[in-house]
Design an enzyme around this catalytic site. Structure first.
Site, PDB file in Angstrom:
ATOM      1  N   SER A  71      88.076  -1.067   7.301  1.00 39.65           N
ATOM      2  CA  SER A  71      87.061  -0.086   6.902  1.00 39.65           C
ATOM      3  C   SER A  71      86.886  -0.089   5.391  1.00 39.65           C
ATOM      4  N   SER A  94      74.182  11.001  13.687  1.00 41.26           N
ATOM      5  CA  SER A  94      73.431   9.961  14.398  1.00 41.26           C
ATOM      6  C   SER A  94      71.986   9.882  13.927  1.00 41.26           C
ATOM      7  N   TRP A 152      82.413  12.916   6.140  1.00 42.40           N
ATOM      8  CA  TRP A 152      83.075  11.773   6.786  1.00 42.40           C
ATOM      9  C   TRP A 152      82.939  10.501   5.948  1.00 42.40           C
ATOM     10  N   GLN A 165     102.648  -8.624  39.251  1.00 38.83           N
ATOM     11  CA  GLN A 165     101.216  -8.922  39.401  1.00 38.83           C
ATOM     12  C   GLN A 165     100.327  -7.899  38.691  1.00 38.83           C
ATOM     13  N   GLU A 183      79.380   4.057  12.330  1.00 41.75           N
ATOM     14  CA  GLU A 183      78.419   2.934  12.299  1.00 41.75           C
ATOM     15  C   GLU A 183      77.529   2.915  13.538  1.00 41.75           C
TER      16      GLU A 183
HETATM   17  P1  TGC Z   1      63.562   3.980  13.076  1.00 41.02           P
HETATM   18  O1  TGC Z   1      62.172   4.512  13.086  1.00 41.02           O
HETATM   19  O2  TGC Z   1      64.130   3.422  14.322  1.00 41.02           O
HETATM   20  O3  TGC Z   1      63.685   2.872  11.927  1.00 41.02           O
HETATM   21  C1  TGC Z   1      63.102   3.029  10.653  1.00 41.02           C
HETATM   22  C2  TGC Z   1      62.840   1.630  10.118  1.00 41.02           C
HETATM   23  O4  TGC Z   1      64.101   0.972   9.923  1.00 41.02           O
HETATM   24  C3  TGC Z   1      64.187  -0.197  10.752  1.00 41.02           C
HETATM   25  N1  TGC Z   1      65.573  -0.258  11.260  1.00 41.02           N
HETATM   26  C4  TGC Z   1      66.484  -1.097  10.798  1.00 41.02           C
HETATM   27  N2  TGC Z   1      66.428  -2.085   9.886  1.00 41.02           N
HETATM   28  C5  TGC Z   1      67.552  -2.782   9.630  1.00 41.02           C
HETATM   29  N3  TGC Z   1      68.724  -2.529  10.246  1.00 41.02           N
HETATM   30  C6  TGC Z   1      68.821  -1.544  11.171  1.00 41.02           C
HETATM   31  N4  TGC Z   1      69.998  -1.303  11.767  1.00 41.02           N
HETATM   32  C7  TGC Z   1      67.683  -0.778  11.474  1.00 41.02           C
HETATM   33  N5  TGC Z   1      67.424   0.246  12.323  1.00 41.02           N
HETATM   34  C8  TGC Z   1      66.138   0.552  12.168  1.00 41.02           C
HETATM   35  C9  TGC Z   1      63.159   0.006  11.842  1.00 41.02           C
HETATM   36  O5  TGC Z   1      62.691  -1.212  12.364  1.00 41.02           O
HETATM   37  C10 TGC Z   1      62.062   0.744  11.082  1.00 41.02           C
HETATM   38  O6  TGC Z   1      61.350  -0.209  10.332  1.00 41.02           O
HETATM   39  P2  TGC Z   1      59.769  -0.053  10.064  1.00 41.02           P
HETATM   40  O7  TGC Z   1      59.383  -1.264   9.299  1.00 41.02           O
HETATM   41  O8  TGC Z   1      59.152   0.016  11.421  1.00 41.02           O
HETATM   42  O9  TGC Z   1      59.605   1.228   9.299  1.00 41.02           O
HETATM   43  O10 TGC Z   1      64.491   5.112  12.454  1.00 41.02           O
HETATM   44  P3  TGC Z   1      65.090   6.416  13.093  1.00 41.02           P
HETATM   45  O11 TGC Z   1      65.146   7.461  12.049  1.00 41.02           O
HETATM   46  O12 TGC Z   1      64.359   6.724  14.374  1.00 41.02           O
HETATM   47  O13 TGC Z   1      66.625   6.007  13.412  1.00 41.02           O
HETATM   48  C11 TGC Z   1      66.992   5.170  14.377  1.00 41.02           C
HETATM   49  C12 TGC Z   1      68.539   5.196  14.597  1.00 41.02           C
HETATM   50  C13 TGC Z   1      68.940   6.395  15.417  1.00 41.02           C
HETATM   51  C14 TGC Z   1      68.825   3.931  15.368  1.00 41.02           C
HETATM   52  C15 TGC Z   1      69.291   5.214  13.243  1.00 41.02           C
HETATM   53  O14 TGC Z   1      69.122   6.429  12.596  1.00 41.02           O
HETATM   54  C16 TGC Z   1      70.780   4.964  13.402  1.00 41.02           C
HETATM   55  O15 TGC Z   1      71.190   3.809  13.434  1.00 41.02           O
HETATM   56  N6  TGC Z   1      71.615   6.035  13.515  1.00 41.02           N
HETATM   57  C17 TGC Z   1      73.066   5.897  13.484  1.00 41.02           C
HETATM   58  C18 TGC Z   1      73.597   6.374  12.161  1.00 41.02           C
HETATM   59  C19 TGC Z   1      74.775   5.565  11.682  1.00 41.02           C
HETATM   60  O16 TGC Z   1      75.091   4.506  12.192  1.00 41.02           O
HETATM   61  N7  TGC Z   1      75.409   6.026  10.626  1.00 41.02           N
HETATM   62  C20 TGC Z   1      76.461   5.268   9.999  1.00 41.02           C
HETATM   63  C21 TGC Z   1      76.889   5.881   8.698  1.00 41.02           C
HETATM   64  S1  TGC Z   1      77.913   4.837   7.702  1.00 41.02           S
HETATM   65  C22 TGC Z   1      79.369   4.743   8.518  1.00 41.02           C
HETATM   66  O17 TGC Z   1      79.537   5.219   9.587  1.00 41.02           O
HETATM   67  C23 TGC Z   1      80.462   3.989   7.823  1.00 41.02           C
HETATM   68  S2  TGC Z   1      81.904   3.936   8.726  1.00 41.02           S
HETATM   69  C24 TGC Z   1      82.959   2.987   7.795  1.00 41.02           C
HETATM   70  C25 TGC Z   1      82.936   1.542   8.139  1.00 41.02           C
HETATM   71  O18 TGC Z   1      81.860   0.927   8.272  1.00 41.02           O
HETATM   72  O19 TGC Z   1      84.012   0.949   8.273  1.00 41.02           O
HETATM   73  P1  FAD Z   2      76.587  13.392  16.374  1.00 44.25           P
HETATM   74  O1  FAD Z   2      75.396  12.675  15.862  1.00 44.25           O
HETATM   75  O2  FAD Z   2      76.639  14.864  16.245  1.00 44.25           O
HETATM   76  O3  FAD Z   2      76.808  12.998  17.893  1.00 44.25           O
HETATM   77  C1  FAD Z   2      77.645  13.761  18.768  1.00 44.25           C
HETATM   78  C2  FAD Z   2      77.572  13.143  20.160  1.00 44.25           C
HETATM   79  O4  FAD Z   2      76.223  13.155  20.638  1.00 44.25           O
HETATM   80  C3  FAD Z   2      77.987  11.675  20.183  1.00 44.25           C
HETATM   81  O5  FAD Z   2      78.657  11.403  21.387  1.00 44.25           O
HETATM   82  C4  FAD Z   2      76.659  10.933  20.141  1.00 44.25           C
HETATM   83  O6  FAD Z   2      76.739   9.631  20.724  1.00 44.25           O
HETATM   84  C5  FAD Z   2      75.790  11.849  20.955  1.00 44.25           C
HETATM   85  N1  FAD Z   2      74.361  11.745  20.649  1.00 44.25           N
HETATM   86  C6  FAD Z   2      73.748  11.882  19.438  1.00 44.25           C
HETATM   87  N2  FAD Z   2      72.422  11.666  19.555  1.00 44.25           N
HETATM   88  C7  FAD Z   2      72.186  11.406  20.864  1.00 44.25           C
HETATM   89  C8  FAD Z   2      71.017  11.103  21.631  1.00 44.25           C
HETATM   90  N3  FAD Z   2      69.818  11.014  21.048  1.00 44.25           N
HETATM   91  N4  FAD Z   2      71.144  10.891  22.955  1.00 44.25           N
HETATM   92  C9  FAD Z   2      72.367  10.945  23.550  1.00 44.25           C
HETATM   93  N5  FAD Z   2      73.505  11.228  22.895  1.00 44.25           N
HETATM   94  C10 FAD Z   2      73.414  11.462  21.564  1.00 44.25           C
HETATM   95  N6  FAD Z   2      79.349   8.108   7.423  1.00 44.25           N
HETATM   96  C11 FAD Z   2      78.911   7.678   6.208  1.00 44.25           C
HETATM   97  O7  FAD Z   2      77.778   7.914   5.813  1.00 44.25           O
HETATM   98  N7  FAD Z   2      79.757   6.972   5.386  1.00 44.25           N
HETATM   99  C12 FAD Z   2      81.029   6.670   5.736  1.00 44.25           C
HETATM  100  O8  FAD Z   2      81.752   6.020   4.974  1.00 44.25           O
HETATM  101  C13 FAD Z   2      81.508   7.126   6.998  1.00 44.25           C
HETATM  102  N8  FAD Z   2      82.810   6.897   7.360  1.00 44.25           N
HETATM  103  C14 FAD Z   2      83.290   7.468   8.515  1.00 44.25           C
HETATM  104  C15 FAD Z   2      84.655   7.392   8.789  1.00 44.25           C
HETATM  105  C16 FAD Z   2      85.178   8.005   9.929  1.00 44.25           C
HETATM  106  C17 FAD Z   2      86.639   7.957  10.195  1.00 44.25           C
HETATM  107  C18 FAD Z   2      84.293   8.669  10.829  1.00 44.25           C
HETATM  108  C19 FAD Z   2      84.828   9.284  12.088  1.00 44.25           C
HETATM  109  C20 FAD Z   2      82.941   8.757  10.559  1.00 44.25           C
HETATM  110  C21 FAD Z   2      82.431   8.174   9.393  1.00 44.25           C
HETATM  111  N9  FAD Z   2      81.069   8.314   9.050  1.00 44.25           N
HETATM  112  C22 FAD Z   2      80.613   7.856   7.824  1.00 44.25           C
HETATM  113  C23 FAD Z   2      80.180   9.117   9.869  1.00 44.25           C
HETATM  114  C24 FAD Z   2      79.723   8.435  11.155  1.00 44.25           C
HETATM  115  O9  FAD Z   2      78.787   7.452  10.899  1.00 44.25           O
HETATM  116  C25 FAD Z   2      79.161   9.518  12.081  1.00 44.25           C
HETATM  117  O10 FAD Z   2      80.268  10.285  12.516  1.00 44.25           O
HETATM  118  C26 FAD Z   2      78.416   8.948  13.262  1.00 44.25           C
HETATM  119  O11 FAD Z   2      77.204   8.357  12.831  1.00 44.25           O
HETATM  120  C27 FAD Z   2      78.105  10.014  14.335  1.00 44.25           C
HETATM  121  O12 FAD Z   2      77.605  11.185  13.774  1.00 44.25           O
HETATM  122  P2  FAD Z   2      78.243  12.610  14.195  1.00 44.25           P
HETATM  123  O13 FAD Z   2      79.710  12.520  14.054  1.00 44.25           O
HETATM  124  O14 FAD Z   2      77.522  13.636  13.396  1.00 44.25           O
HETATM  125  O15 FAD Z   2      77.918  12.769  15.713  1.00 44.25           O
END
Ligand code: TGC
Ligand code: FAD
Length: 394
Positions: free
Chosen positions: A97, A144, A168, A290, A374
């Site tokens: 991470s 999310s 987070w 097994q 992610e």
């Molecule tokens: P949406 O309308 O679907 O998309 C907006 C525009 O973005 C494009 N797009 C992407 N492009 C590149 N990579 C991707 N993964 C992309 N996803 C979407 C899409 O084609 C569109 O382009 P355009 O040209 O049509 O404008 O946007 P939305 O607001 O409806 O969101 C869609 C959704 C739910 C899939 C997105 O919000 C999402 O992926 N949510 C999950 C959030 C998430 O993953 N958060 C992570 C935070 S960082 C983290 O967790 C770090 S953990 C530490 C570690 O990595 O080890």
């Molecule tokens: P929520 O979005 O509140 O979701 C709660 C539940 O509802 C989940 O089960 C989800 O799958 C479900 N859900 C949500 N939407 C829907 C839908 N439309 N339909 C059906 N089910 C749905 N973020 C950063 O920006 N930077 C970081 O460095 C980073 N590091 C992290 C490190 C750790 C250890 C953790 C645990 C998280 C980290 N995150 C980071 C945040 C992480 O990306 C979010 O926790 C993740 O994207 C989910 O968001 P949430 O926890 O708010 O869950």
């Protein structure tokens, strides 16, 4: 050799790697065996990220390894980059991470969306591990669905003023630099999401460790608070326009997780196989039973399928053909597989499996975070569902 560091390659997938890729994989594996596995149990119990390893990771070129050499990065292929993530996560998901965030979520956006000055200032320092970065996208009420974020960047005569809370955030309390995504408020212009490089020593910026975690204990997870943090316009990532830029960073990090999850699964599998051969029950090694052989067969099948997914995804990325939806499939499948393998390995180990001396339960607990961050497993299901049907179910 420490159990858990053996190669797991039932389909001779290694033969598809270049000599350089194999060398990089083996070098990181040896480093993980010598430096990570020797400290990780203690660090996990003490709930601390082993910060002392960061300069070594920098020296070995593990940080932003797939970015170009001109900025002090290793400039390796995306498959080699994936193998680095795999080997790091064989040690611990917290170590991977750290590298994911530093490379894919901090260095990548600076490289992809930054100015020449921003690249010069930050990339070599981040590549060497002399500076640490974090990525602030998630907020308390917007995980999310980051499109709803409420952190704002208000335009002033001199630059921008940032206000909001990010939650987070990996590396948050030890970072020198935070990549902050915020809704802009600019007179005469529609608001939009943009990225800012915020040095964490700026007035109004505070970070506090997230208490109470039961997963990723050897990782810094923090809450960031921005209270009227002033930055000049030169802190804005000039080429980052809209949420799409932030989502592009996620694609890079998710790609690394596709490989990283394999590493955690391999560690658990190897440990389970070695335990199964040594542990006797009812007069025979449990590996001769097994039921345990079925467990082992399931684990090996999952890992082998996951390796094929990662390898082909890496090839697509190296050819510039990889799509975000293909990454979603890999992240979703490989992390679920790794969760299953870790849980089954822990069960095979019996009571020993709950001890920190064995890695299965540590990986099992870590992987719950990997399953969630992610993009949760559910979110990747919806991304795939939308890609296939053309219908949004968010
Ligand atoms: P949406 O309308 O679907 O998309 C907006 C525009 O973005 C494009 N797009 C992407 N492009 C590149 N990579 C991707 N993964 C992309 N996803 C979407 C899409 O084609 C569109 O382009 P355009 O040209 O049509 O404008 O946007 P939305 O607001 O409806 O969101 C869609 C959704 C739910 C899939 C997105 O919000 C999402 O992926 N949510 C999950 C959030 C998430 O993953 N958060 C992570 C935070 S960082 C983290 O967790 C770090 S953990 C530490 C570690 O990595 O080890
Ligand atoms: P929520 O979005 O509140 O979701 C709660 C539940 O509802 C989940 O089960 C989800 O799958 C479900 N859900 C949500 N939407 C829907 C839908 N439309 N339909 C059906 N089910 C749905 N973020 C950063 O920006 N930077 C970081 O460095 C980073 N590091 C992290 C490190 C750790 C250890 C953790 C645990 C998280 C980290 N995150 C980071 C945040 C992480 O990306 C979010 O926790 C993740 O994207 C989910 O968001 P949430 O926890 O708010 O869950």
């Amino acid at each position: 050799m420490v159990p858990g560091t053996e190669d797991v390659d039932f389909y001779d997938i290694g033969s598809h790697l270049s000599q350089e890729e194999r060398m990089i994989r083996d070098g990181v594996r040896e480093w993980v065996e010598a430096r990570v596995l020797s400290v990780i149990q203690e660090a996990y119990v003490e709930r601390r990220f082993p910060l002392e390893l960061v300069p070594e990771m920098g020296e070995m070129g593990m940080l932003g390894a797939n970015l170009p050499e001109e900025y002090g990065c290793a400039g390796v292929s995306n498959i080699a980059y994936g193998l680095i993530m795999q080997e790091l996560e064989r040690g611990d998901s917290g170590i991977r991470s750290f590298a994911s965030v530093q490379g894919a979520l901090v260095m990548y956006p600076i490289h992809a969306f930054g100015s020449a000055d921003q690249k010069e200032e930050w990339l070599p320092a981040l590549a060497s591990g002399k500076r640490i970065g974090c990525f602030g996208l998630t907020e308390p009420d917007y995980g999310s669905n980051p499109a709803g974020m409420t952190t704002t960047a208000r335009r002033t005569a001199d630059g921008w003023v940032l206000d909001g809370t990010k939650m987070w955030i990996t590396n948050g309390s030890m970072a020198d630099l935070a990549v902050i995504w915020a809704q802009t408020e600019e007179p005469g212009r529609p608001s939009g999401i943009r990225g800012f490089l915020v040095p964490t020593d700026h007035a109004g910026f505070t970070a506090k460790d997230q208490p109470g975690k039961l997963s990723l204990l050897a990782s810094d997870t923090s809450e960031l608070h921005l209270d009227q943090v002033e930055v000049p316009d030169s802190a804005r990532l000039p080429e980052a326009t809209g949420l799409k830029s932030a989502l592009k960073c996620l694609t890079q990090a998710r790609y690394g997780i596709v490989w990283g999850a394999l590493g955690a699964a391999m560690a658990c599998y190897s440990e389970a196989v070695s335990y199964a051969k040594e542990r006797f029950a009812f007069g025979a090694p449990i590996g001769a039973k097994q039921l345990q052989q079925e467990r082992i067969a399931e684990m090996l099948t999952g890992i082998t399928q996951g390796q094929l997914v990662a390898l082909q995804l890496g090839r697509l990325k190296d050819e510039g053909r990889m799509t975000p939806e293909q990454v979603s499939l890999g992240k979703r499948a490989n992390v679920r597989m790794a969760c299953d393998v870790a849980r089954e390995a822990r069960r095979l180990l019996g009571a020993s499996g709950i001890l920190v001396e064995y890695s299965a339960m540590r990986h099992m607990a870590n992987l719950e975070s990997v399953y969630t961050y992610e993009g949760t497993h559910d979110i990747h299901s919806l991304i795939l569902g939308q890609a296939v049907t053309g219908l949004s179910a968010f």
